[in-house]
Write an enzyme that holds these catalytic residues in place. Structure first.
Site, PDB file in Angstrom:
ATOM      1  N   GLY A  48      18.882  36.583  24.263  1.00  0.00           N
ATOM      2  CA  GLY A  48      17.796  37.551  24.277  1.00  0.00           C
ATOM      3  C   GLY A  48      16.884  37.189  25.431  1.00  0.00           C
ATOM      4  CD  GLU A  49      12.331  37.023  28.344  1.00  0.00           C
ATOM      5  OE1 GLU A  49      12.637  36.266  29.296  1.00  0.00           O
ATOM      6  OE2 GLU A  49      11.320  36.850  27.653  1.00  0.00           O
ATOM      7  CB  CYS A  80      22.145  33.249  26.607  1.00  0.00           C
ATOM      8  SG  CYS A  80      21.611  33.907  28.216  1.00  0.00           S
ATOM      9  NE  ARG A 109      12.735  31.903  31.090  1.00  0.00           N
ATOM     10  CZ  ARG A 109      12.013  32.823  31.722  1.00  0.00           C
ATOM     11  NH1 ARG A 109      11.186  32.484  32.689  1.00  0.00           N
ATOM     12  NH2 ARG A 109      12.124  34.090  31.404  1.00  0.00           N
ATOM     13  CB  ILE A 141      24.137  38.478  30.303  1.00  0.00           C
ATOM     14  CG1 ILE A 141      25.561  38.967  30.004  1.00  0.00           C
ATOM     15  CG2 ILE A 141      23.201  39.653  30.573  1.00  0.00           C
ATOM     16  CD1 ILE A 141      25.701  39.697  28.683  1.00  0.00           C
ATOM     17  NE  ARG A 142      17.257  38.628  33.415  1.00  0.00           N
ATOM     18  CZ  ARG A 142      16.152  38.742  32.674  1.00  0.00           C
ATOM     19  NH1 ARG A 142      16.151  39.511  31.603  1.00  0.00           N
ATOM     20  NH2 ARG A 142      15.066  38.084  32.991  1.00  0.00           N
ATOM     21  CG  HIS A 182      25.817  36.216  25.891  1.00  0.00           C
ATOM     22  ND1 HIS A 182      24.783  36.459  25.021  1.00  0.00           N
ATOM     23  CD2 HIS A 182      25.249  36.028  27.098  1.00  0.00           C
ATOM     24  CE1 HIS A 182      23.636  36.435  25.673  1.00  0.00           C
ATOM     25  NE2 HIS A 182      23.890  36.159  26.936  1.00  0.00           N
ATOM     26  CD  GLU A 184      26.711  36.545  21.774  1.00  0.00           C
ATOM     27  OE1 GLU A 184      25.787  36.976  22.500  1.00  0.00           O
ATOM     28  OE2 GLU A 184      27.200  35.402  21.910  1.00  0.00           O
TER      29      GLU A 184
END
Length: 200
Positions: A48-49, A80, A109, A141-142, A182, A184
């Protein structure tokens, strides 16, 4: 008796982790309040963030109770943003960002760049999957990466190709597991299966 695994549900890809765990026979509970930590065999901190998740953990009065459970040995898997939450040290963090800690690592990050720089790689992870195994298709992803590890930390996986080759993207320290990627989202449940083994 099946394991009961919490999935931190303040923000991020919560349902995907719950589905992966349930496909392996685990019972799941979405965790938004301190009392929902009771009776868990383990907890997943999803992607997430990380700054938003940190703020929401504090807003829901969940940060300190969760931190105490982790320090007491509750197994946790962070993917992540979850890796950032478990890290003791974060580079490129916002000034007020806090973590739950417990993993003696330094993470950076958004190390791989912005969303447009997301990529995939095949990772060899023999400590997780055994010597004779298909590689893990890892989706970044990021994502963060791990810049430094303490003496108690096992490195489980590194990037194999491209400009980030050799960067650490999967680690374990005792009851804590973390990946930059990730699992999942790929339908490959072997990382979740490894984590369930840690909760037994």
């Amino acid at each position: 008796m099946n394991s009961l695994i919490g999935v931190l549900a303040v923000q991020g890809d919560v349902r995907e982790h719950a589905r992966s765990l349930e496909s392996l026979g685990a019972a799941t509970r979405l965790v938004r309040r301190p009392e929902e930590l009771d009776g868990l065999d383990g907890i997943v901190l999803p992607g997430g963030e990380s700054t938003t998740m940190d703020k929401l953990l504090r807003a829901f009065d969940l940060r300190d109770p969760l931190r105490e459970r982790l320090q007491a040995g509750l197994p946790a898997y962070g993917s992540c943003a979850g890796m950032i939450l478990l890290a003791d040290r974060v580079l490129d963090a916002t000034p007020d960002q806090q973590t739950l800690g417990g993993l003696d690592v330094t993470v950076r990050r958004n190390a791989f760049g912005r969303q447009v720089d997301s990529f995939e790689d095949d990772l060899e992870m023999p400590l997780v999957l055994g010597e004779e195994h298909e590689p893990v298709r890892a989706v970044f992803i990021r994502a963060p990466w791990v810049e430094a590890v303490g003496p108690q930390v096992q490195v489980l996986g590194t990037v194999t190709t491209g400009p980030a080759a050799g960067r650490i993207v999967a680690v374990r320290q005792g009851s804590l597991l973390a990946t930059s990627f990730h699992p999942e989202v790929t339908g490959d449940h072997r990382i979740h299966e490894y984590f369930l083994g840690m909760t037994k």
